[in-house]
Design an enzyme around this catalytic site. Sequence first.
Site, PDB file in Angstrom:
ATOM      1  N   THR A  22       0.815  -1.225   0.000  1.00 17.42           N
ATOM      2  CA  THR A  22       0.000   0.000   0.000  1.00 17.42           C
ATOM      3  C   THR A  22       0.839   1.260   0.000  1.00 17.42           C
ATOM      4  O   THR A  22       0.479   2.252  -0.633  1.00 17.42           O
ATOM      5  CB  THR A  22      -0.917   0.001   1.253  1.00 17.42           C
ATOM      6  OG1 THR A  22      -1.763  -1.126   1.160  1.00 17.42           O
ATOM      7  CG2 THR A  22      -1.758   1.258   1.342  1.00 17.42           C
ATOM      8  N   SER A  67       1.498  -7.667  -1.284  1.00 19.80           N
ATOM      9  CA  SER A  67       2.180  -8.724  -0.524  1.00 19.80           C
ATOM     10  C   SER A  67       1.395 -10.033  -0.504  1.00 19.80           C
ATOM     11  O   SER A  67       1.926 -11.064  -0.092  1.00 19.80           O
ATOM     12  CB  SER A  67       2.515  -8.261   0.890  1.00 19.80           C
ATOM     13  OG  SER A  67       1.389  -8.252   1.700  1.00 19.80           O
ATOM     14  N   SER A  68       0.157 -10.021  -0.956  1.00 15.27           N
ATOM     15  CA  SER A  68      -0.575 -11.300  -1.082  1.00 15.27           C
ATOM     16  C   SER A  68       0.108 -12.212  -2.101  1.00 15.27           C
ATOM     17  O   SER A  68      -0.141 -13.416  -2.118  1.00 15.27           O
ATOM     18  CB  SER A  68      -2.007 -11.070  -1.560  1.00 15.27           C
ATOM     19  OG  SER A  68      -2.535  -9.914  -1.028  1.00 15.27           O
ATOM     20  N   THR A  98       1.550  -4.886   4.073  1.00 21.86           N
ATOM     21  CA  THR A  98       1.374  -5.333   5.458  1.00 21.86           C
ATOM     22  C   THR A  98       0.765  -6.735   5.552  1.00 21.86           C
ATOM     23  O   THR A  98       0.968  -7.423   6.547  1.00 21.86           O
ATOM     24  CB  THR A  98       0.469  -4.351   6.240  1.00 21.86           C
ATOM     25  OG1 THR A  98      -0.775  -4.233   5.547  1.00 21.86           O
ATOM     26  CG2 THR A  98       1.122  -2.997   6.373  1.00 21.86           C
ATOM     27  N   ASP A  99       0.014  -7.128   4.513  1.00 16.48           N
ATOM     28  CA  ASP A  99      -0.775  -8.361   4.652  1.00 16.48           C
ATOM     29  C   ASP A  99       0.059  -9.590   5.004  1.00 16.48           C
ATOM     30  O   ASP A  99      -0.344 -10.393   5.843  1.00 16.48           O
ATOM     31  CB  ASP A  99      -1.558  -8.636   3.355  1.00 16.48           C
ATOM     32  CG  ASP A  99      -2.676  -7.604   3.153  1.00 16.48           C
ATOM     33  OD1 ASP A  99      -3.009  -6.895   4.114  1.00 16.48           O
ATOM     34  OD2 ASP A  99      -3.201  -7.519   2.035  1.00 16.48           O
ATOM     35  N   GLN A 286      -4.373 -21.163  19.048  1.00 19.71           N
ATOM     36  CA  GLN A 286      -5.132 -20.161  18.286  1.00 19.71           C
ATOM     37  C   GLN A 286      -5.195 -18.834  19.037  1.00 19.71           C
ATOM     38  O   GLN A 286      -5.593 -17.821  18.465  1.00 19.71           O
ATOM     39  CB  GLN A 286      -6.567 -20.654  18.056  1.00 19.71           C
ATOM     40  CG  GLN A 286      -6.651 -21.856  17.169  1.00 19.71           C
ATOM     41  CD  GLN A 286      -8.078 -22.361  16.976  1.00 19.71           C
ATOM     42  OE1 GLN A 286      -9.051 -21.699  17.326  1.00 19.71           O
ATOM     43  NE2 GLN A 286      -8.198 -23.542  16.408  1.00 19.71           N
ATOM     44  N   CYS A 287      -4.856 -18.860  20.330  1.00 17.16           N
ATOM     45  CA  CYS A 287      -4.888 -17.608  21.108  1.00 17.16           C
ATOM     46  C   CYS A 287      -3.789 -16.674  20.596  1.00 17.16           C
ATOM     47  O   CYS A 287      -2.773 -17.115  20.079  1.00 17.16           O
ATOM     48  CB  CYS A 287      -4.625 -17.885  22.582  1.00 17.16           C
ATOM     49  SG  CYS A 287      -5.879 -18.887  23.355  1.00 17.16           S
TER      50      CYS A 287
HETATM   51  N1  ASP Z   1      -2.680  -5.444   0.195  1.00 21.99           N
HETATM   52  C1  ASP Z   1      -1.581  -4.659   0.687  1.00 21.99           C
HETATM   53  C2  ASP Z   1      -0.352  -5.532   0.702  1.00 21.99           C
HETATM   54  O1  ASP Z   1      -0.166  -6.298   1.596  1.00 21.99           O
HETATM   55  C3  ASP Z   1      -1.899  -4.142   2.040  1.00 21.99           C
HETATM   56  C4  ASP Z   1      -0.833  -3.255   2.633  1.00 21.99           C
HETATM   57  O2  ASP Z   1       0.221  -3.043   2.122  1.00 21.99           O
HETATM   58  O3  ASP Z   1      -1.106  -2.739   3.729  1.00 21.99           O
HETATM   59  O4  ASP Z   1       0.430  -5.461  -0.193  1.00 21.99           O
END
Ligand code: ASP
Length: 356
Positions: A22, A67-68, A98-99, A286-287
């Site tokens: 992002t 990042s997905s 971030t993902d 899972q916690c």
């Molecule tokens: N979909 C974005 C990614 O992980 C989300 C982000 O960067 O916050 O690339």
Amino acid sequence: MVVNVNGQEGKASILLIYTGGTIGMMENPETGVLESFNFQHLKDNMPELKKLGYHVATYQFDPPMDSSQMGPDSWMKIVRIIADNYALYDGFVILHGTDTMSFTASALSFMLENLDKPVILTGSQLPIGILRTDGKENLITAIEIAAAKENGQPLVPEVCIFFENNLLRGNRTRKISADNFNAFRSYNYPPLAQAGIHIKYDLAQVYHPVSRRPLKPHYLLDRNIAILKLFPGMSPQVIESILTIPGLKGVVLETYGSGNAPTDEWFLTMLKEAVARGIVVVNITQCCAGSVEMHRYETGQKLLDAGVVSGYDSTTESAVTKLMFLFGHGMTPEEVKAHMNCSLIGEITVADHFRP
Ligand code: ASP
């Protein structure tokens, strides 16, 4: 190709690796969808980069990635970039979506053996071109941390995530919010630094290499790993279909509480059979916080008896990438189990530290 952004003699030099996410995205005017953009766009929106008193060079992924899309191939690419440029820079900052940032941070912590320089991942929840972006502060502080030294030694020679206010050990993190600027947590390990008016380091928590050896980059990862998250009412078919995947080598079993699972005979039998076939099953909770203690309840003890190994207080991200790393190095199930019981680089809270 590495490109210089600014150069000031005698100052720390940092390699900024822009993978995407992002932070560098822009809204497509036709669809309204956020799309990855090149590093020039990021630099244009960040004149502050030039004002930093460091020598900052950049390397950009072409094309930048959400990042997905990240996985072992991208992790290897990052490791190669760092290894190829290791002697030239004091520290490395990785701009990343971030993902899956916690997966990348965990994988890099295992792949960069003998790391003695900072590798700081950061990104943002809002693109850098947006007025309220969190990207600028995250990036500037990450660069400061990557450059920070005391008596000529880097303060944080670890793979970390810096986000909002916290510097966290990368392999202890998880993304906990899709909205908040404060998007990452490390529930089972304290922050290595907190950034307010000053950046306050908690140096006692920082991992320092046991011996000074040259960086040893690793490129071997095995993808034959699965995550099996339990939920009440799970059918035998679902569990069986996962445990009998051809070629499967490791399973991260996400259990309840301190490592508990149903004690149905069919379930325990399936696990025992999987273990007998050489599959390493690692029990993590899972916690969000706390550790697996398989001796605590009868339900956990039955898993132990079925041959399941404890994942202690590991995150899922760390357990998955550690299994990929260990199997990637051709270890036998017994060797992998032995290493899952040890901390390689501070990823779990156990006494021993040793490497394969
Ligand atoms: N979909 C974005 C990614 O992980 C989300 C982000 O960067 O916050 O690339």
